[in-house]
Every structure is written in structure tokens, then in C-alpha cells.
Design a protein around this motif. Structure first.
Motif, short mmCIF file in Angstrom:
data_model
loop_
_atom_site.label_atom_id
_atom_site.label_comp_id
_atom_site.label_asym_id
_atom_site.label_seq_id
_atom_site.Cartn_x
_atom_site.Cartn_y
_atom_site.Cartn_z
N GLN A 110 0.83 -1.20 0.00
CA GLN A 110 0.00 0.00 0.00
C GLN A 110 0.88 1.27 0.00
O GLN A 110 1.79 1.39 0.81
CB GLN A 110 -0.84 -0.03 1.29
CG GLN A 110 -2.04 0.83 1.31
CD GLN A 110 -3.22 0.17 0.60
OE1 GLN A 110 -3.56 0.61 -0.47
NE2 GLN A 110 -3.82 -0.86 1.19
N ASN B 50 3.72 0.67 -4.21
CA ASN B 50 3.64 0.29 -5.62
C ASN B 50 2.22 -0.14 -6.02
O ASN B 50 2.04 -0.73 -7.08
CB ASN B 50 4.64 -0.83 -5.94
CG ASN B 50 4.38 -2.07 -5.11
OD1 ASN B 50 3.51 -2.08 -4.24
ND2 ASN B 50 5.15 -3.11 -5.37
N ASP B 51 1.25 0.12 -5.15
CA ASP B 51 -0.11 -0.37 -5.45
C ASP B 51 -0.69 0.30 -6.70
O ASP B 51 -1.56 -0.27 -7.36
CB ASP B 51 -1.05 -0.19 -4.25
CG ASP B 51 -1.19 1.25 -3.84
OD1 ASP B 51 -0.17 1.85 -3.46
OD2 ASP B 51 -2.31 1.78 -3.91
N ASP B 52 -0.16 1.48 -7.06
CA ASP B 52 -0.66 2.13 -8.28
C ASP B 52 -0.17 1.43 -9.55
O ASP B 52 -0.55 1.81 -10.65
CB ASP B 52 -0.23 3.61 -8.29
CG ASP B 52 1.28 3.76 -8.19
OD1 ASP B 52 1.96 2.82 -7.73
OD2 ASP B 52 1.81 4.81 -8.59
N GLU B 53 0.67 0.38 -9.40
CA GLU B 53 1.18 -0.32 -10.58
C GLU B 53 0.50 -1.68 -10.80
O GLU B 53 0.90 -2.43 -11.70
CB GLU B 53 2.69 -0.51 -10.47
CG GLU B 53 3.44 0.82 -10.50
CD GLU B 53 4.93 0.60 -10.67
OE1 GLU B 53 5.34 0.03 -11.69
OE2 GLU B 53 5.68 1.00 -9.76
N ARG C 58 -9.03 -4.38 -8.24
CA ARG C 58 -8.32 -3.47 -9.15
C ARG C 58 -8.11 -4.11 -10.53
O ARG C 58 -8.18 -3.46 -11.56
CB ARG C 58 -6.93 -3.13 -8.60
CG ARG C 58 -6.95 -2.54 -7.24
CD ARG C 58 -6.49 -1.10 -7.27
NE ARG C 58 -6.30 -0.68 -5.91
CZ ARG C 58 -5.20 -0.10 -5.45
NH1 ARG C 58 -4.20 0.15 -6.26
NH2 ARG C 58 -5.13 0.26 -4.20
#
Ligand code: SAM
Length: 327
Positions: free
Chosen positions: A163, A166-169, A212
């Protein structure tokens, strides 16, 4: 067949061939590294092979090499070749950070390695540097390309999703499977290692990751095969690669655990999160017989815990670093 007291069939040995690593991932170890096991204490390849031969004769049929970073240990290709010659070993694999893979992939394939797992937590050069403390993203990426080129199949990428780190990847990793024959596997962040402090809030659970992924495309379940282990498999509609989800923390798969681990210094560990260790090095070095080694294997089976205790008050972080256990 090897059965433990909970009737689990144990057929998988993970061998950590070295505790040395050429990265310093923040969640795994501090910048300066961790105290290393001395060279004399580390099992020779001959010793490891003897253990594998004996365990294979009792029912181990799957071996994975890990570390530390297995490709930094000299002689690894020849070791793999010799393991590949053991008749009972039907599945031989390797987990690597990919730094040296471009140089090694062809030789590994020729030595008998069929498939490979590469750990990669970011597709962004700067973030890779931030996480691993090494500016080596391009080397890893060219290692991945080389693994695909020489036909190490499947080539799996393992991403530890954290969290705020790198969760945006998550979606970008999944999109790789649309045009590359890769299996992208998401792994929950676990409370282990000597890196930055693990907090419950840092975990992205598999259900969170899955929701996601559903934004990238419909997730079509794929039935597991016998070598799959605990990953739940999916394909994004229209993709050529696959997705795997591994919920070590949120979805206890201890009931299906089929693993033992061998540390570089010759201890069998029966669970990633238990510090119970059964020594085999002494037997190897003091002239012990094959029967003595089999007896150690049986002790390991008997002491394998029913489950880990993450998320309970009983849980204690284990004493050894992941790099010296074999993640
Ligand atoms: N050097 C090899 C590599 O990078 O794959 C093998 C050893 S490394 C310890 C094995 C795997 O453990 C890597 O995928 C790493 O990301 C993972 N790992 C280390 N600490 C972890 C943690 N706290 N939670 C989840 N995975 C972790």
C-alpha cells in the motif's frame, strides 16, 4: 509418499542456496545488509545433492532454488544440471531477482531448468531504485526478455504489492499479460524480513488486488494443475499471459501446504513463519548414514505446524531473515 500429521502430502523442497543477495529491498533488509552465514557453514552443492537424493527417494518430487539471490552463487548452473538428472524430481524451478538473468538464462535452460520466477515490484526505473536501493531496472527487464527468448516457460513475475509504495502499478503489471506470455503473480506483503517495519495497513489483500484487476478486464478463472501451488489462476479476457493471486496472509493456505525448506546452512524449516529448525548439516559432516538423514526428514514432517499464526496474538516475527530462509 510423505504425509505429515495433518495428512498433508509433502512433496516440495525449497532450497536457499545462499543468503547473499545483490539487492537491498527495503522490506527485506537494511541498506548495510544482514550478518552473513560464514562460507564454512554453508552447505556445499555435494551436500545439498545428497539431501535431495535421499528426500527424493522418500517422496520429494518438486524442488525450487531460491536465496538470497541464487544466481550469485558460483556453480549454480552445474548444480541445476545435476538436480535435473535426479529421476524423481519432476519439477525444478528457480526464483531470482533477475539482475544476472540476461547472462544466465540460456545456460540455465540448457542445464535443464524449465521455468523461472522473477521478483519485480515496479516497472518504473526510479521506483525500482527506491525499493531495491540499486539502479538495475533495465538489467532485470532485459533478463525477463531473455528468459522469454530462450523459452523458460512459464516465466512468472512475482510482485509484492504494498500500500502506498507500488499499489498504483497493479494494473500496469496486469497489462503486461495482454501482449506478453508472462504470468504476473501478486503476493501479499508478509510480516518477515529485517527491512522496514511491516504494518497490517501496508498489506493489499488479494480481494483488494482482484477488484483493481477487474478494471483492466474480465478475469477468467483457469483450473489449477498439480504443480501450481497456492496461486489462484486467471486470464484477463483476450490476454496471452496469466494472472496469479497468492494470499499468504489473508487466505491461509496452510491446509494445502506441501513444503519444506532447506536453509543455506543445512537446517530444515517446516514453515516460513516458524523458527523451529531441524539440523541436517551435522549428520552430513559427521559421517551420518542415509538412514540418519531419512530420520531427520521424518522429524521435520512430524513437527510441521498445522498453520502459521499471522493475525493472531501468538504471532512472532521469525528470527531469520527471508534471505536466509528462502522466500
Ligand atoms: N533473490 C530472489 C528473488 O528476489 O526472487 C530469491 C529470494 S527473495 C527473498 C524471494 C521473494 O521473497 C521475493 O519475491 C521477495 O519479493 C519476497 N519477499 C521478501 N520479503 C517479503 C515480504 N515481507 N513479503 C512478501 N514477499 C517477500
Amino acid at each position: 509418499m510423505l504425509l505429515d500429521p495433518y495428512k498433508r502430502k509433502i512433496n516440495y523442497l525449497r532450497i536457499s542456496v545462499t543468503d547473499r543477495c545483490n539487492l537491498r529491498c527495503r522490506y527485506c533488509m537494511p541498506e548495510e545488509g544482514i550478518p552473513l552465514i560464514s562460507h564454512e557453514e554453508i552447505l556445499t552443492y555435494e551436500e545439498m545433492l545428497r539431501v535431495v537424493h535421499i528426500f527424493a527417494s522418500e517422496g520429494i518430487s518438486k524442488v525450487r532454488l531460491t536465496g538470497g539471490e541464487p544466481l550469485v552463487r558460483k556453480g549454480i548452473v552445474d548444480f541445476i544440471f545435476r538436480l535435473s538428472q535426479i529421476e524423481q524430481i519432476k519439477d525444478l524451478s528457480l526464483t531470482t531477482n533477475g539482475i544476472l538473468l540476461k547472462e544466465f538464462a540460456q545456460d540455465l535452460k540448457q542445464a535443464g531448468l524449465k521455468r523461472i520466477n522473477i521478483s519485480l515490484d515496479s516497472l518504473k526505473k526510479e521506483r525500482f531504485l527506491q525499493i531495491t536501493r540499486r539502479d538495475d531496472f533495465e538489467r532485470v527487464w532485459s533478463g525477463i526478455e531473455e528468459a522469454l527468448r530462450v523459452g523458460l516457460s512459464p516465466t512468472k513475475l512475482n510482485m509484492v504489492a504494498i500500500q502506498g509504495l507500488n499499489d498504483d502499478e497493479i494494473e500496469s503489471f496486469a497489462r503486461l499479460t495482454l501482449h506478453l506470455p508472462l504470468t504476473v503473480r501478486y503476493i501479499e506483503y508478509m510480516p518477515s524480513g529485517n527491512g522496514e517495519d511491516w504494518k497490517q495497513d501496508d498489506i493489499l489483500t488479494i480481494p483488494q488486488i482482484q477488484s483493481r484487476l477487474e478494471k483492466v478486464g474480465e478475469l477468467i478463472p483457469i483450473p489449477s494443475d498439480q504443480w501450481d501451488g497456492p496461486a489462484k489462476r486467471f486470464r484477463i479476457d483476450g490476454a496471452i499471459g496469466e494472472i496469479g493471486l497468492i494470499g499468504a496472509v489473508s487466505s491461509h493456505f496452510c491446509g494445502e501446504c506441501n513444503r519444506l525448506r532447506l536453509t543455506p546452512d543445512g537446517k530444515i524449516r517446516t514453515c516460513l513463519f516458524s523458527d523451529e529448525e531441524i539440523d541436517v548439516r551435522e549428520i552430513l559432516r559427521k559421517g551420518g548414514s542415509d538412514e540418519d538423514l531419512k530420520e531427520r526428514l521424518l522429524v521435520a514432517l512430524k513437527t510441521k505446524p498445522e498453520k502459521h499464526h499471522i493475525n493472531t496474538l501468538q504471532f512472532r516475527k521469525c528470527q531469520r531473515n527471508m534471505s536466509a530462509i528462502g522466500g
